[in-house]
Motif scaffolding. Structure first.
Motif, PDB file in Angstrom:
ATOM      1  N   CYS A   1       0.826  -1.208   0.000  1.00  0.00           N
ATOM      2  CA  CYS A   1       0.000   0.000   0.000  1.00  0.00           C
ATOM      3  C   CYS A   1       0.865   1.265   0.000  1.00  0.00           C
ATOM      4  CB  CYS A   1      -0.903  -0.004   1.229  1.00  0.00           C
ATOM      5  SG  CYS A   1      -1.855   1.501   1.383  1.00  0.00           S
TER       6      CYS A   1
ATOM      7  N   HIS B   1       0.168   3.637   3.410  1.00  0.00           N
ATOM      8  CA  HIS B   1       0.664   3.371   4.758  1.00  0.00           C
ATOM      9  C   HIS B   1       1.847   2.416   4.650  1.00  0.00           C
ATOM     10  CE1 HIS B   1      -1.398  -0.577   4.817  1.00  0.00           C
ATOM     11  NE2 HIS B   1      -0.731  -0.829   5.930  1.00  0.00           N
TER      12      HIS B   1
ATOM     13  N   CYS C   1      -7.397  -0.916   0.438  1.00  0.00           N
ATOM     14  CA  CYS C   1      -6.313  -1.405   1.281  1.00  0.00           C
ATOM     15  C   CYS C   1      -6.925  -1.926   2.570  1.00  0.00           C
ATOM     16  CB  CYS C   1      -5.320  -0.299   1.599  1.00  0.00           C
ATOM     17  SG  CYS C   1      -4.146  -0.837   2.857  1.00  0.00           S
TER      18      CYS C   1
ATOM     19  N   CYS D   1      -5.069  -0.095   5.872  1.00  0.00           N
ATOM     20  CA  CYS D   1      -5.383   1.240   6.402  1.00  0.00           C
ATOM     21  C   CYS D   1      -6.774   1.717   6.030  1.00  0.00           C
ATOM     22  CB  CYS D   1      -4.330   2.258   5.948  1.00  0.00           C
ATOM     23  SG  CYS D   1      -4.315   2.554   4.173  1.00  0.00           S
TER      24      CYS D   1
HETATM   25 ZN   LIG Z   1      -2.959   1.050   3.221  1.00  0.00          ZN
END
Ligand SMILES: [Zn+2]
Length: 582
Positions: A40, A43, A61, A64
């Motif tokens: 991702c 994050h 995702c 997050c």
């Molecule tokens: Zn993420």
């Protein structure tokens, strides 16, 4: 917002922009079953939880919670607005985009203000070229020509000269006033900045939204910033971000300084991952913005009294964004600009000595209480627990407790117990946030029903037939369900389209999350499951109405409202029958 951009145009662009193709331009995607996966970009993670679905044209995702359609991705990555994302993708697909109505009017209006600021900056830059004293001042302060050009530094002349220059360029007085550059009363008209070195303040995209001015003599105030305007909000600006955002993203760390001179000096010696909070205290908006570019921040505020206080406030705000925070130990009374002027790599050496925020906090608290007796130590614990409580990682919390035990010479276990007590006493706060509220069974059922609707059009039909205003009590779920039903009436349901329609309400990631989660039901039992869920939800509603009625009846009886009570009792019997028949 999307209401002002023709729906057809959005559909058209979205259908031509394949999400896998677009996201691949930014990230390496790896095929995994019918989806694609990646680490991702929003994050920090080691195992990929970022999923892109070519079939649904959505990404999500699961680490997050970021998600949505191709527009959402672009907005988040490029930090742009929805109309900008449409324009951007439209260009790629060869579809010209023009906006109509309100959106265009507002953006046109702001555009005009930005344009005026650019022209005013040019006036100031021109004035600098004419003014030997201002030039000498900048040179004396160590600003080289390249820096002056990069940061578009200028000089504000007298009111009269400024006004003449503005008239020559046909700049509207009204708008100059709106930008806070000019004041007019019936007695006199006056420029806001006079005889000052001018530093334009940029947006993250490099537009000029305001100005800062510094005197070149001893007059007061030393620094002056533009007042707020439709395009300038100090708390929503991070000075220098336009210059540093790419460097920050690439190196995954940022240095936070107080003022523009610190940033410019550092930039001049090649330290480019710097942002300035403009004024002493960081705002929540600024903290969130920093988090979008990096998860590691070094605070380099002056360590005078105000600076220490600002550092402490900053730590708490940044901690809420789960950032890794270190504090650079600047010698008292010196700011980063001073260190750069002293030469060499002094600043970078200090940066290498940066202390993790918790050690910094602890040191601050210990210095305040030099005698350090038992009562002092207890006070220190009480002062540090709120900061510790903002931490989301148990390993880190344990490590800090160990540190506290060591530094304060206290038993580790007792500190742990005290901290737990503190957490328990303060946990009420947690439940204030709707996101952290404990989910009840009802919410889970609503969520599952919605997931089923997103999964299968047939289910939308079943739900619609028995639609009841009380079916979804969660207002976000209700909105999504209504949109699903409406789009089925219009023909076809496309999750990616739906995500776009809900972008503004911040619900697009709910859609991507629901659509891309692994379903936990058997394909052929879906319809039964839906009927069970709807039955349970209805029973739950009936039960709630029964409980409410019972309360009303009791109050009514006390007040002697016989007629009403009679009616409510009949209603109660009816509801009870209904609940049994379900
Ligand atoms: Zn993420």
């Amino acid at each position: 917002m999307s209401g002002f951009v023709p729906e057809e145009l959005i559909d058209n662009i979205r259908e031509r922009a394949d999400i896998v193709e677009i996201i691949s331009e930014y990230l390496p995607l790896k095929k995994a079953g019918k989806n694609y996966k990646a680490l991702c970009p929003f994050h920090q993670e080691r195992t990929p939880s970022f999923v892109v679905s070519p079939e649904k044209q959505l990404f999500h995702c699961f680490g997050c919670g970021v998600g949505g359609n191709v527009f959402s991705f672009l907005m988040k990555w490029e930090k742009i607005t929805f109309p900008e994302a449409i324009r951007n993708l439209g260009e790629k697909a060869g579809i010209p985009v023009s906006f109509s109505g309100e959106e265009e009017r507002i953006s046109g209006y702001k555009e005009e203000l930005y344009r005026i600021n650019e022209l005013v900056a040019e006036i100031f830059q021109g004035e600098l070229k004419k003014n030997k004293r201002a030039q000498a001042y900048l040179k004396g302060r160590g600003f080289d020509e390249e820096t002056v050009a990069t940061f578009k530094i200028g000089f504000a002349p007298s009111s009269k000269e400024f006004l003449q220059a503005c008239q020559k360029r046909d700049l509207s007085r009204e708008k100059l006033q709106e930008l806070g550059l000019f004041f007019a009363s019936n007695k006199e008209s006056r420029a806001y900045f006079r005889y000052r070195i001018i530093l334009p303040i940029f947006t993250s995209r490099g537009r000029i939204c305001g100005f800062g001015g510094r005197v070149i003599d001893n007059s007061m105030p030393k620094y002056l910033n533009s007042s707020e305007s439709p395009i300038f909000d100090k708390g929503r600006t991070l000075y220098g971000l336009n210059f540093s955002k790419e460097v920050i993203r690439r190196g995954n760390e940022a240095i936070l300084v107080e003022g523009y001179t610190d940033l410019i000096y550092l930039h001049q010696v090649g330290v480019r991952n710097v942002i300035a909070s403009l004024g002493t205290s960081l705002t929540p908006w600024q903290a969130r913005t920093i988090k979008r570019y990096t998860n590691q921040i070094f605070i380099a505020y002056d360590q005078d009294k105000a600076g220490v206080a600002a550092t402490l406030r900053g730590i708490d705000l940044l901690l809420e964004q789960d950032l890794r925070i270190k504090v650079i130990p600047l010698p008292r009374g010196k700011d980063p600009a001073d260190l750069v002027k002293e030469g060499g790599d002094l600043f970078l050496r200090k940066k290498a000595e940066a202390t993790p925020y918790f050690d910094y906090r602890l040191k601050q608290e210990m210095e305040k209480r030099p005698s350090l007796d038992l009562e002092d130590k207890i006070e220190i614990l009480n002062a540090l627990f709120p900061t510790l409580g903002k931490n989301k990682n148990l390993v880190r919390i344990r490590d800090f407790i160990k540190k506290l035990s060591h530094e304060l010479d206290l038993d580790e276990e007792s500190i742990g117990i005290e901290f737990k007590k503190f957490k328990r006493d303060n946990s009420k706060d947690l439940f204030r946030s709707p996101f952290l509220r404990k989910k009840d069974g009802r919410e889970e059922m609503e969520k599952m029903l919605l997931q089923l609707m997103l999964d299968d059009e047939e289910i939308i039909n079943i739900v619609e037939k028995e639609w009841d205003a009380d079916l979804f009590r969660n207002s976000s779920y209700c909105l999504i369900a209504e949109k699903l039903i409406n789009s089925l009436k219009e023909g076809k349901v496309a999750s990616a389209k739906l995500a776009g329609q809900l972008e503004e309400e911040n619900l697009s990631s709910l859609i991507s999350s629901f659509s891309l989660s692994k379903s936990s039901w058997e394909e052929d039992s879906k319809q039964n499951l839906v009927r069970d869920l709807m039955g349970s939800l209805e029973r739950n509603n009936l039960q709630r109405r029964i409980n409410e009625l019972r309360k009303k009846i009791k109050v009514g009886e006390d007040k002697g409202e016989e007629k009403e009570v009679e009616r409510w009792l009949q209603e109660l019997t009816r509801l009870k029958k209904q609940i049994i028949s379900r």
